[in-house]
Design a protein around this motif. Sequence first.
Motif, short mmCIF file in Angstrom:
data_model
loop_
_atom_site.label_atom_id
_atom_site.label_comp_id
_atom_site.label_asym_id
_atom_site.label_seq_id
_atom_site.Cartn_x
_atom_site.Cartn_y
_atom_site.Cartn_z
N SER A 202 12.95 71.53 87.83
CA SER A 202 13.27 71.98 89.19
C SER A 202 12.33 71.32 90.19
CB SER A 202 13.12 73.50 89.29
OG SER A 202 13.95 74.12 88.34
N SER A 203 11.05 71.19 89.80
CA SER A 203 10.06 70.60 90.72
C SER A 203 10.39 69.13 91.01
CB SER A 203 8.66 70.74 90.14
OG SER A 203 8.61 70.27 88.81
N CYS A 204 10.78 68.37 90.00
CA CYS A 204 11.14 66.96 90.22
C CYS A 204 12.40 66.88 91.08
CB CYS A 204 11.37 66.25 88.88
SG CYS A 204 9.83 65.84 88.02
N ASN A 205 13.39 67.72 90.75
CA ASN A 205 14.64 67.75 91.50
C ASN A 205 14.39 68.06 92.98
OD1 ASN A 205 17.43 67.87 92.02
ND2 ASN A 205 17.50 70.05 91.57
N GLN A 206 13.55 69.05 93.23
CA GLN A 206 13.30 69.45 94.62
C GLN A 206 12.48 68.42 95.37
OE1 GLN A 206 11.77 73.48 94.40
NE2 GLN A 206 13.64 74.08 93.30
N ASP A 207 11.58 67.75 94.66
CA ASP A 207 10.75 66.74 95.30
C ASP A 207 11.59 65.50 95.66
OD1 ASP A 207 7.72 66.38 95.77
OD2 ASP A 207 8.35 64.43 94.99
#
Length: 150
Positions: free
Chosen positions: A66-71
């Motif tokens: 989720s963190s990579c996707n949101q970044d």
Amino acid sequence: MTDLSDFLFGSDRSRLNDIAEGLLALQKGRCFYCAGAVRDGGDVDHFIPWALYKVDLGHNFVLAHSSCNQDKRDMLAATGHLERWVERNDSESVTLGQVFKAARFPFDADASLSVAEWAYENAERARALVWIRCRAQTARLTAEWRECFK
Ligand SMILES: [Zn+2]
């Protein structure tokens, strides 16, 4: 009365979960972008951002933290990611087809490839930044991306 949009959202959501599970297995439980272990199911990410192309085709999906996707947000991924995505769609075409069919999701590998080529061409022309990794690490897209389509 049943709200049609809720119904569609619910059914799309369960199909997306099926795709997430299939991609997670294919990626051996790792994030497509950073290769770190995904422990919470992760996010299905549009490799070519939804903001750029608003048709969902199976091959455009990767499983990511989720963190990579949101970044990454609405950015195109850097050339190294593009190279792995093109390679994955080629070498895993049978497995991917099975995942998308089981989830009753439309897919067309050639169309997805054409969309990607179009998106990267536009980005190069616009001298756009592409996303490398978390904390918004980006770089100017260079013509190197073209090697992925030879
Ligand atoms: Zn990640």
